[in-house]
Design a protein around this motif. Structure first.
Motif, mmCIF file in Angstrom:
data_model
loop_
_atom_site.group_PDB
_atom_site.id
_atom_site.type_symbol
_atom_site.label_atom_id
_atom_site.label_comp_id
_atom_site.label_asym_id
_atom_site.label_seq_id
_atom_site.Cartn_x
_atom_site.Cartn_y
_atom_site.Cartn_z
ATOM 1 N N PRO A 34 0.816 -1.213 0.000
ATOM 2 C CA PRO A 34 0.000 0.000 0.000
ATOM 3 C C PRO A 34 0.848 1.261 0.000
ATOM 4 O O PRO A 34 1.988 1.263 0.445
ATOM 5 N N VAL A 35 0.251 2.346 -0.476
ATOM 6 C CA VAL A 35 0.913 3.634 -0.462
ATOM 7 C C VAL A 35 1.152 4.059 0.984
ATOM 8 O O VAL A 35 0.275 3.951 1.829
ATOM 9 N N PRO A 394 -24.102 5.709 -18.283
ATOM 10 C CA PRO A 394 -23.539 6.328 -17.088
ATOM 11 C C PRO A 394 -22.494 5.440 -16.440
ATOM 12 O O PRO A 394 -22.510 4.213 -16.597
ATOM 13 N N SER A 395 -21.576 6.053 -15.722
ATOM 14 C CA SER A 395 -20.628 5.275 -14.924
ATOM 15 C C SER A 395 -21.332 4.747 -13.680
ATOM 16 O O SER A 395 -22.280 5.356 -13.174
ATOM 17 N N SER A 396 -20.843 3.635 -13.175
ATOM 18 C CA SER A 396 -21.481 2.966 -12.041
ATOM 19 C C SER A 396 -21.342 3.792 -10.761
ATOM 20 O O SER A 396 -20.274 4.353 -10.485
ATOM 21 N N LEU A 397 -22.397 3.821 -9.977
ATOM 22 C CA LEU A 397 -22.344 4.454 -8.660
ATOM 23 C C LEU A 397 -22.013 3.435 -7.576
ATOM 24 O O LEU A 397 -22.023 3.768 -6.388
ATOM 25 N N GLU A 398 -21.697 2.222 -7.995
ATOM 26 C CA GLU A 398 -21.371 1.157 -7.042
ATOM 27 C C GLU A 398 -19.908 0.720 -7.134
ATOM 28 O O GLU A 398 -19.502 -0.219 -6.444
ATOM 29 N N SER A 399 -19.109 1.387 -7.944
ATOM 30 C CA SER A 399 -17.715 0.967 -8.116
ATOM 31 C C SER A 399 -16.868 1.355 -6.908
ATOM 32 O O SER A 399 -17.204 2.278 -6.143
ATOM 33 N N ASP A 400 -15.739 0.676 -6.741
ATOM 34 C CA ASP A 400 -14.807 1.017 -5.663
ATOM 35 C C ASP A 400 -14.281 2.444 -5.820
ATOM 36 O O ASP A 400 -14.057 3.140 -4.829
ATOM 37 N N PHE A 401 -14.067 2.861 -7.055
ATOM 38 C CA PHE A 401 -13.513 4.194 -7.287
ATOM 39 C C PHE A 401 -14.508 5.269 -6.863
ATOM 40 O O PHE A 401 -14.144 6.258 -6.225
ATOM 41 N N TYR A 402 -15.780 5.101 -7.221
ATOM 42 C CA TYR A 402 -16.789 6.073 -6.800
ATOM 43 C C TYR A 402 -16.870 6.122 -5.275
ATOM 44 O O TYR A 402 -17.020 7.202 -4.678
ATOM 45 N N ALA A 403 -16.733 4.965 -4.641
ATOM 46 C CA ALA A 403 -16.776 4.917 -3.181
ATOM 47 C C ALA A 403 -15.601 5.680 -2.566
ATOM 48 O O ALA A 403 -15.757 6.400 -1.576
ATOM 49 N N LYS A 476 -5.234 12.634 -2.309
ATOM 50 C CA LYS A 476 -5.776 11.607 -1.418
ATOM 51 C C LYS A 476 -6.659 10.615 -2.163
ATOM 52 O O LYS A 476 -6.638 9.413 -1.882
ATOM 53 N N ILE A 477 -7.434 11.101 -3.116
ATOM 54 C CA ILE A 477 -8.268 10.188 -3.909
ATOM 55 C C ILE A 477 -7.399 9.217 -4.681
ATOM 56 O O ILE A 477 -7.617 7.987 -4.658
ATOM 57 N N VAL A 478 -6.410 9.738 -5.393
ATOM 58 C CA VAL A 478 -5.593 8.898 -6.268
ATOM 59 C C VAL A 478 -4.732 7.932 -5.468
ATOM 60 O O VAL A 478 -4.623 6.739 -5.793
ATOM 61 N N THR A 479 -4.081 8.414 -4.400
ATOM 62 C CA THR A 479 -3.200 7.524 -3.636
ATOM 63 C C THR A 479 -3.985 6.406 -2.971
ATOM 64 O O THR A 479 -3.516 5.266 -2.914
ATOM 65 N N GLU A 480 -5.179 6.714 -2.469
ATOM 66 C CA GLU A 480 -5.965 5.646 -1.826
ATOM 67 C C GLU A 480 -6.419 4.618 -2.846
ATOM 68 O O GLU A 480 -6.330 3.414 -2.613
ATOM 69 N N PHE A 481 -6.907 5.094 -4.006
ATOM 70 C CA PHE A 481 -7.382 4.128 -4.991
ATOM 71 C C PHE A 481 -6.231 3.362 -5.629
ATOM 72 O O PHE A 481 -6.368 2.168 -5.933
ATOM 73 N N ALA A 482 -5.098 4.030 -5.831
ATOM 74 C CA ALA A 482 -3.947 3.337 -6.437
ATOM 75 C C ALA A 482 -3.414 2.231 -5.554
ATOM 76 O O ALA A 482 -2.753 1.303 -6.032
ATOM 77 N N ALA A 483 -3.697 2.306 -4.256
ATOM 78 C CA ALA A 483 -3.206 1.289 -3.336
ATOM 79 C C ALA A 483 -4.103 0.060 -3.277
ATOM 80 O O ALA A 483 -3.729 -0.977 -2.719
ATOM 81 N N ARG A 484 -5.291 0.153 -3.859
ATOM 82 C CA ARG A 484 -6.245 -0.957 -3.756
ATOM 83 C C ARG A 484 -5.979 -2.030 -4.791
ATOM 84 O O ARG A 484 -5.559 -1.739 -5.899
#
Length: 484
Positions: A34-35, A394-403, A476-484
């Motif tokens: 993880p980051v 539309p893009s999903s509102l249930e994706s990990d990235f949206y979360a 913060k958005i990018v680093t958290e998602f990039a670590a998943r």
């Protein structure tokens, strides 16, 4: 223009392009770790650097037309080269280029997991006579950075660059590739746009997720009310209205004057209001917005979809906000009028342009039929123009990235929620969604209505404090998602 810095950047870009066949140091990082938290602990230093990059980008005139984005792309390549990051220019037309760079999580790319950071290099044109400062001077006054593209979209471009470079400097151990993409020709969606990149270079930019412009951090009474995360957008068309009549001497007016018939047709169309249609994204948006508004407005929002009060409520909401009105229905805006060859000549033809924004799922044929009935004039015809937009799912509102986006913005903006947002404007994300990319729009800078109105207008500007906050949020958005 800081020409010394510019020359150094372009020289760096040239060195980069000559060394294109050699891998850059640190380009590939092992996956699975993880980051580190320290990577996002303090973004003030990188935000300050990003202010300088934004200033330099503003000073490069990329008004579209003609665009000339290649100069700005070379500048970015030079900045990235200094960081040991290999970038590639993707030429789309003479003098017009996009730029792509990648931070790898593994030797073998896995496009379905990759994250694409998107922003465009071009801007809309300016009327310098209406600006209080040089639109390409990057002047700083009273805490604001002024210049064409400060918000749309060079601010986002500089923020993406800051995040991308920060990941490289910190040797982040990514669990997915992060791709930096600067596109051309977004403002006109022409032959040099992302459509061409996808057709010719999809393998270089393919990703499962994307973050782009399109959504905003909305303020009310100086505080963040909510963050609109774009998951869908309306579809743009242009319609030509053409009136014809007999030409002649202006001293002898006639009933079939093309200018008069055009004016009457445009007046009818300008007063037209299409019926309300709730898309799934818009329905979710208003459901989330109702509790954030005052009691009176919240009452009307909740009543819009009811049988007894719905029509009146829809009228109240539409009149309360041009944005809300456009989110609820197809819209038609007359934008250009053209007629005449001389002050004393009745012209044989007069033309107008209508800019149309359709809700996803609606068709231009239905609207054209309504407008023709409305005009009802044999001297006037309507023609749909080429290069229309494309309706994308539309893009999903249930994706990990949206979360992740929703969680981070709520944390960073005092608990103000993220709401799914259908933008009334078009972005490059529509083309990405058509290629199964879960693309979301968020310009992460908290901006007042006064500043948002300046986009595409005079004295465009961005508050430097808002820019710095946006860099922090994006990091913060990018680093958290990039670590998943």
């Amino acid at each position: 223009m800081n020409w010394k810095r510019m020359v150094q950047a372009l020289a760096g870009a040239a060195t980069l392009l000559m060394a294109a066949n050699f891998p850059a140091a640190g380009q590939v990082a092992p996956a699975g770790t993880p980051v580190r938290p320290s990577q996002t602990a303090d973004t003030s230093a990188i935000a300050k650097e990003a202010q300088g990059w934004l200033s330099d980008l503003i000073k490069i005139n990329t008004s579209n037309p003609p665009g000339n984005e290649q100069i700005a792309a070379l500048y970015l390549a030079g900045v990235l080269a200094k960081e040991g990051i290999k970038a590639e220019l993707l030429d789309t037309a003479p003098g017009r280029s996009a730029l792509v760079a990648r931070l790898r999580s593994s030797v073998v790319a896995e496009p379905s997991r990759a994250l694409l950071l998107v922003a465009h290099l071009d801007t809309v044109p300016v009327d310098k006579s209406r600006w209080s400062v040089d639109p390409f001077g990057a002047a700083v006054k009273d805490g604001y950075l002024y210049g064409r593209g400060a918000i749309d979209d060079k601010g986002m471009l500089a923020a993406n660059l800051a995040v991308f470079i920060s990941l490289k400097r910190s040797a982040a151990r990514l669990n997915r590739d992060v791709i930096f993409l600067a596109t051309a020709d977004e403002e006109t969606s022409g032959d040099a746009s992302i459509r061409t990149l996808i057709a010719k270079h999809w393998e270089k930019i393919a990703a499962g997720y994307a973050l782009n412009e399109g959504g905003n951090v909305f303020l009310k009474n100086g505080k963040v009310q909510y963050t609109g995360v774009q998951a869908s957008e309306k579809v743009a068309f242009n319609i030509a209205v053409i009136a014809q009549g007999r030409s002649g001497h202006a001293s002898q007016p006639t009933k079939d004057n093309a200018v008069v018939h055009l004016a009457e047709a445009v007046a009818k169309i300008g007063n037209y209001s299409a019926p309300v249609h709730f898309t799934s994204i818009v329905k979710r948006y208003f459901e989330g917005l109702a509790p954030l508004e005052d009691d009176e407005m919240g009452k009307w929002i909740r009543s819009m979809d009811t049988a007894d009060r719905g029509e009146h409520a829809q009228r109240v909401i539409s009149e309360a906000s041009p944005l809300w009105n456009s989110m609820l229905r197809d819209t038609v805006a007359p934008t250009v009028l053209s007629a005449g060859v001389g002050n004393n000549v009745i012209p044989a033809e007069a033309r107008a342009n209508l800019n149309v924004r359709l809700l996803p799922g609606d068709t231009i044929d239905v609207l054209m039929s309504e407008l023709k009935k409305l005009v009802n004039d044999p001297q006037v015809r309507l023609e749909v123009q080429p290069n229309a937009g494309l309706a994308a799912p539309p893009s999903s509102l249930e994706s990990d990235f949206y979360a992740v986006i929703s969680k981070v913005v709520a944390q960073e903006f005092g608990g103000a929620p993220a709401l799914p947002f259908q933008s009334t404007w078009l972005t490059d994300s529509a083309q990405l969604r058509l290629h199964n990319v879960q693309a979301y729009g968020l310009v992460p800078f908290p901006l007042a209505e006064e500043d948002l109105r300046r986009m595409h207008g005079d004295d465009e500007r961005i508050p430097l404090a808002a820019f710095d906050k946006g860099v922090e949020v994006l990091m913060k958005i990018v680093t958290e998602f990039a670590a998943r």
